[in-house]
Design a protein around this motif. Structure first.
Motif, PDB file in Angstrom:
ATOM      1  N   GLN A   8      43.925  45.243  30.444  1.00  0.00           N
ATOM      2  CA  GLN A   8      42.928  45.295  31.502  1.00  0.00           C
ATOM      3  C   GLN A   8      43.644  45.381  32.839  1.00  0.00           C
ATOM      4  OE1 GLN A   8      40.374  41.845  31.577  1.00  0.00           O
ATOM      5  NE2 GLN A   8      38.912  42.811  32.939  1.00  0.00           N
ATOM      6  N   GLU A   9      43.085  46.161  33.754  1.00  0.00           N
ATOM      7  CA  GLU A   9      43.609  46.245  35.116  1.00  0.00           C
ATOM      8  C   GLU A   9      42.473  45.974  36.089  1.00  0.00           C
ATOM      9  OE1 GLU A   9      45.782  49.809  36.028  1.00  0.00           O
ATOM     10  OE2 GLU A   9      47.158  49.534  34.349  1.00  0.00           O
ATOM     11  N   ILE A  10      42.744  45.091  37.052  1.00  0.00           N
ATOM     12  CA  ILE A  10      41.765  44.754  38.077  1.00  0.00           C
ATOM     13  C   ILE A  10      42.449  44.899  39.429  1.00  0.00           C
ATOM     14  CG2 ILE A  10      40.169  43.012  38.965  1.00  0.00           C
ATOM     15  CD1 ILE A  10      40.466  41.608  36.179  1.00  0.00           C
ATOM     16  N   THR A  11      41.899  45.709  40.298  1.00  0.00           N
ATOM     17  CA  THR A  11      42.491  45.907  41.616  1.00  0.00           C
ATOM     18  C   THR A  11      41.806  45.015  42.647  1.00  0.00           C
ATOM     19  OG1 THR A  11      40.985  47.740  42.096  1.00  0.00           O
ATOM     20  CG2 THR A  11      43.119  48.303  41.142  1.00  0.00           C
ATOM     21  N   ILE A 135      35.857  40.064  22.840  1.00  0.00           N
ATOM     22  CA  ILE A 135      36.828  40.715  23.720  1.00  0.00           C
ATOM     23  C   ILE A 135      36.145  41.132  25.025  1.00  0.00           C
ATOM     24  CG2 ILE A 135      38.279  42.768  23.978  1.00  0.00           C
ATOM     25  CD1 ILE A 135      38.939  42.448  20.973  1.00  0.00           C
ATOM     26  N   LYS A 136      34.953  41.670  24.929  1.00  0.00           N
ATOM     27  CA  LYS A 136      34.203  42.077  26.128  1.00  0.00           C
ATOM     28  C   LYS A 136      33.923  40.869  27.021  1.00  0.00           C
ATOM     29  CE  LYS A 136      29.993  44.318  27.657  1.00  0.00           C
ATOM     30  NZ  LYS A 136      28.655  44.764  27.296  1.00  0.00           N
ATOM     31  N   GLU A 137      33.540  39.742  26.415  1.00  0.00           N
ATOM     32  CA  GLU A 137      33.293  38.512  27.187  1.00  0.00           C
ATOM     33  C   GLU A 137      34.550  38.060  27.914  1.00  0.00           C
ATOM     34  OE1 GLU A 137      31.906  35.555  24.451  1.00  0.00           O
ATOM     35  OE2 GLU A 137      29.983  36.568  24.127  1.00  0.00           O
ATOM     36  N   GLY A 138      35.686  38.124  27.230  1.00  0.00           N
ATOM     37  CA  GLY A 138      36.950  37.734  27.846  1.00  0.00           C
ATOM     38  C   GLY A 138      37.294  38.602  29.039  1.00  0.00           C
ATOM     39  N   LYS A 139      37.079  39.901  28.911  1.00  0.00           N
ATOM     40  CA  LYS A 139      37.344  40.823  30.016  1.00  0.00           C
ATOM     41  C   LYS A 139      36.440  40.511  31.208  1.00  0.00           C
ATOM     42  CE  LYS A 139      38.997  44.983  27.654  1.00  0.00           C
ATOM     43  NZ  LYS A 139      38.695  46.400  27.387  1.00  0.00           N
ATOM     44  N   GLU A 140      35.174  40.252  30.936  1.00  0.00           N
ATOM     45  CA  GLU A 140      34.230  39.964  32.010  1.00  0.00           C
ATOM     46  C   GLU A 140      34.575  38.661  32.726  1.00  0.00           C
ATOM     47  OE1 GLU A 140      30.440  40.128  30.019  1.00  0.00           O
ATOM     48  OE2 GLU A 140      30.462  42.327  29.960  1.00  0.00           O
ATOM     49  N   LEU A 145      36.675  35.950  37.552  1.00  0.00           N
ATOM     50  CA  LEU A 145      37.602  34.977  38.105  1.00  0.00           C
ATOM     51  C   LEU A 145      38.502  35.610  39.165  1.00  0.00           C
ATOM     52  CD1 LEU A 145      38.935  32.202  38.091  1.00  0.00           C
ATOM     53  CD2 LEU A 145      40.284  32.943  36.141  1.00  0.00           C
ATOM     54  N   PHE A 146      39.076  36.748  38.860  1.00  0.00           N
ATOM     55  CA  PHE A 146      39.965  37.434  39.795  1.00  0.00           C
ATOM     56  C   PHE A 146      39.226  37.790  41.077  1.00  0.00           C
ATOM     57  CE2 PHE A 146      42.815  40.890  41.211  1.00  0.00           C
ATOM     58  CZ  PHE A 146      44.045  40.274  41.020  1.00  0.00           C
TER      59      PHE A 146
END
Length: 161
Positions: A8-11, A135-140, A145-146
């Motif tokens: 996963q990448e979050i900018t 997995i989708k819940e973890g990504k969300e 959080l970020f």
């Protein structure tokens, strides 16, 4: 069953060093402030915060889970990299998962912000398949959080300088 891995990448618009300080080094203090409904508190059970430290994360009323224990596997402040594993707790689906490991690296972007690159690895016990929904819940949760920490840093521009 073999481990299941996703990236996963979050900018964000916050520089890497500042985001690393807030998101990783001071996470135990900042997360309960910015997302109290998600995480109520974090207690160190053993260690000094460095490699090998075991923490008890107690979730808030907005979470379907009660708590997890997580172990710090690596901290590389100079390169904004961090690894940890969830080793106990109801997130592990009543024993269906051995652990969940996370490798986090916060890198600079051309615009002065950063990108958080996370590799999550689910280690199942036996032959049970990992639900795509989990997995989708973890990504969300990671994205929320970020972004909450990014918002906090914008509202408090002198924090973590």
């Amino acid at each position: 069953m073999a481990p299941v891995t996703y990236d996963q990448e979050i900018t964000c618009s916050i520089p890497p060093k500042k985001m690393f300080k807030a998101f990783v080094l001071d996470a135990d203090n900042i997360i309960p402030k910015v997302l109290p409904q998600a995480i109520k508190k974090v207690d160190i059970l053993e260690g000094d915060g460095g490699v090998g430290t075991v923490k008890l994360v107690t979730f808030g009323g907005g979470s379907q889970y009660k708590s997890v224990k997580h172990r710090v596997d690596a901290v590389d402040e100079a390169n904004c990299a961090y690894s940890y594993s969830i080793i106990e707790g109801d997130v592990l689906e009543d024993g269906d998962l051995e652990k969940i490991s996370y490798d986090v690296k916060i890198e600079p972007t051309a615009d002065g912000g950063s990108v958080c690159k996370t590799k999550s690895t689910y280690h199942p016990k036996g032959i049970k398949e990992i639900a795509e929904e989990k997995i989708k819940e973890g990504k969300e949760r990671a994205h929320s959080l970020f972004k909450a920490i990014e918002g906090y840093l914008h509202a408090n521009p002198h924090a973590y300088n």
